[in-house]
Design an enzyme around this catalytic site. Sequence first.
Site, short mmCIF file in Angstrom:
data_model
loop_
_atom_site.label_atom_id
_atom_site.label_comp_id
_atom_site.label_asym_id
_atom_site.label_seq_id
_atom_site.Cartn_x
_atom_site.Cartn_y
_atom_site.Cartn_z
N GLY A 177 30.76 27.48 59.38
CA GLY A 177 32.19 27.29 59.27
C GLY A 177 32.55 25.83 59.17
O GLY A 177 31.74 24.94 59.44
N LYS A 178 33.82 25.60 58.78
CA LYS A 178 34.29 24.23 58.65
C LYS A 178 35.79 24.20 58.91
O LYS A 178 36.53 25.09 58.50
CB LYS A 178 33.99 23.69 57.24
CG LYS A 178 34.31 22.21 57.06
CD LYS A 178 33.84 21.71 55.70
CE LYS A 178 34.09 20.21 55.57
NZ LYS A 178 33.60 19.69 54.25
N GLY A 179 36.25 23.18 59.65
CA GLY A 179 37.67 23.02 59.95
C GLY A 179 38.13 21.62 59.64
O GLY A 179 37.40 20.83 59.01
N PHE B 79 38.65 19.13 61.66
CA PHE B 79 37.99 18.08 62.42
C PHE B 79 36.47 18.13 62.31
O PHE B 79 35.80 17.11 62.44
CB PHE B 79 38.37 18.19 63.91
CG PHE B 79 39.76 17.73 64.22
CD1 PHE B 79 40.47 16.96 63.32
CD2 PHE B 79 40.36 18.09 65.41
CE1 PHE B 79 41.76 16.54 63.60
CE2 PHE B 79 41.65 17.67 65.72
CZ PHE B 79 42.35 16.90 64.81
N ASP C 163 47.16 26.16 66.46
CA ASP C 163 46.55 26.49 65.17
C ASP C 163 46.08 27.94 65.14
O ASP C 163 44.95 28.23 64.74
CB ASP C 163 45.39 25.54 64.89
CG ASP C 163 44.98 25.52 63.41
OD1 ASP C 163 45.79 25.94 62.56
OD2 ASP C 163 43.86 25.09 63.11
#
Length: 692
Positions: free
Chosen positions: A34-36, A38, A153
């Site tokens: 995954g990637k967000g 931050f 969020d």
Amino acid sequence: MAKILSMGDTWQNFRSFTEVEIERITNKYGTPIGKGGFGEVYKGILDDDDHDLVAVKRYIRENLRKEFMEELSIHSQMSHKNVVKLIGYCIGESTLTLVTEYISKGNLDDILHNSDTAIPLDIRLGIAIGCAEALSYMHSMHLSSDSLICHGDIKPANILLNDNFTAKVSDFGLSRLLSGGITHQYISKVIGSIDYMDPVYLHAGRLTPRNDVYSFGIVLLELVTRKRVKQGDMNLIGIVDCAKGKGLRKLFDESIADKNTIKTLEDIVKLATECLRLDSQNRPQMNNVVKRLRMLKTDMKGRQENAHSQSILASHHAWLSKGKQDNAQLKKSFSFFKSKSSKSKIILTEFSNVRIFTKEEVKEITENYSYLLGEGRLAKFYKGTLEDNTAVVVRKFLQTDSNEAFINGEVVLSQIVHKNIIKILGCCLEAKDLIFTYEYADKGSLLDILGSQEDFPLDIRMRIAIKTAEALQYLHSSATGIVGHGSVARSTILLDNNFMPKLTGFSGACKLMKGGGNNSSKSVISNYLLEKVLDSDPSRFRSVLINLESDVCRFGGVLLALISRENNVRSNDLVAEFTRVYQRDNSGKAMFDKDIIAEHDIAVLEEIGRLALKCTILNAEEMVMRPTMKEVTEQLRKIRRSWKERTMTEADSQVTETNATTVMPMEPRLPNLMRHLFGYRRISTSDPIRTC
């Protein structure tokens, strides 16, 4: 302007990893998941002893150190079944990472929009309830004296799902901790996911818990339509506002829309639109959202079973009335204690993060007690499912003559947080009923496994031994208030699907010792207590000390059962039999389970056997050799490391008995309590504690 609560030191209670350890855990960041905004998230394996899958979030830029510390501080203060568990952190020169539990099914966004996974409506409602419960928990004033958390969020990508589709809220990079009872904060730079962001926050920068309510309303819409809130020119919120009757029904995911579910789906949309009101003060609070969703699920089941003829959520008044009923139920639960003797020190408020169930709710969870797992002299055990899809065990006592002792054990359990100790989730204390609800362990007890035909390799047995020893060492440490379990046995060690042990059986034998005097509210081991102990006056704490010794002795019996796979022999008889064999043969080989006596494993079995017999020493002249749980844990880890090294090198040499039984040096003038807390030796054979 509200100020952010200072970080404090709660995060320091979690495991600190080095950069080298993080690289090993993630195999040099080899499996991204995954990637967000931050950071990037990677899958990893904690270590050889744990075999735990973990998720490692690595912050992308070093200049985000302030944001990292805020996320670490906030996440470290939360303990809830619908919040992803924090395991540890790494604050390195070039790396900032958070280590959390790994959630098997990934996130809700992928499951809804990038897969064909069938998700029945009751499961979707369970997902919504779990997320709502987590937000209600964060929005309540309980994490410190007067603080609350805004997640900031909420979206399907930040709602993870386990194998049972139980929701786990994650990613606290945009979360804020508000203090002083102030319920809003103005943010100069608004960041987050625009599609799910509250317009009030987007345009005014005013951060409040109602922002999360708005975002949750969008999640509800996506759950029932299986459509993204924005796709091209389509805005799901606008379409729902305009749609009525058949037009609204066409929006529902057709795989869950039929004549039996339409009313429920319409009620969900009604709740969602209330969450999406532009006047944020008119949005419902999350604790009320939880109540309404639970009632919706109950109502849906009732209609499907033809047990009810109208919606429980027919009006706003209905759920307000339910809130009043809940308050009445809480008072009713307190009456359980008021009817007891004045000697009772148990107060319902001592339960930590434990839900109070009604008898009707327990019946619904267990489907009217239809799935019996087992029964004993005092209680029956049933499998159940909470509204948020969490699998649970319900323990219903057959008699309540000794209810105070059992409640005491559950109060102690509610205050303990450890991955190898079963978690209590709720209780029902109505009238004469005594019912407790716990997390579910799929494989049953160690006793069950020992008596089954299931493959049970030595590596798994050693992991069970080490993790159980760690749980007992944790209980015996000052951080928990010094808990003597008192009932360690094969039947009180449960196992999940990965054979990870969960210690249970916290009943009347369980003893919790906290400090006295004026400092006790600030520290579980106060100066007053230490002074009493160091003055060699253990009489006040004798029952706890007896349980500490008993735990070591009983754990020795568990070790012998693990290496012999005995499930029908009483622990004391098993100890006696092993003792005779070792005295006769200077070896325990005749007792070892035939399935694990490969030649290269004999040495490690011998070491475990000898360690177990040291734990069970009863002779007063030799009890100085009985180890503490701290020493037992360290020794088991050492044995396992040596065994792994021998296995890897295919060497058949044995570790000498001297290395296997090394103990810490004796420390004069330190009494029993200090010995258990810090691993010091018993002073002399004249010490008053002698028990199995």
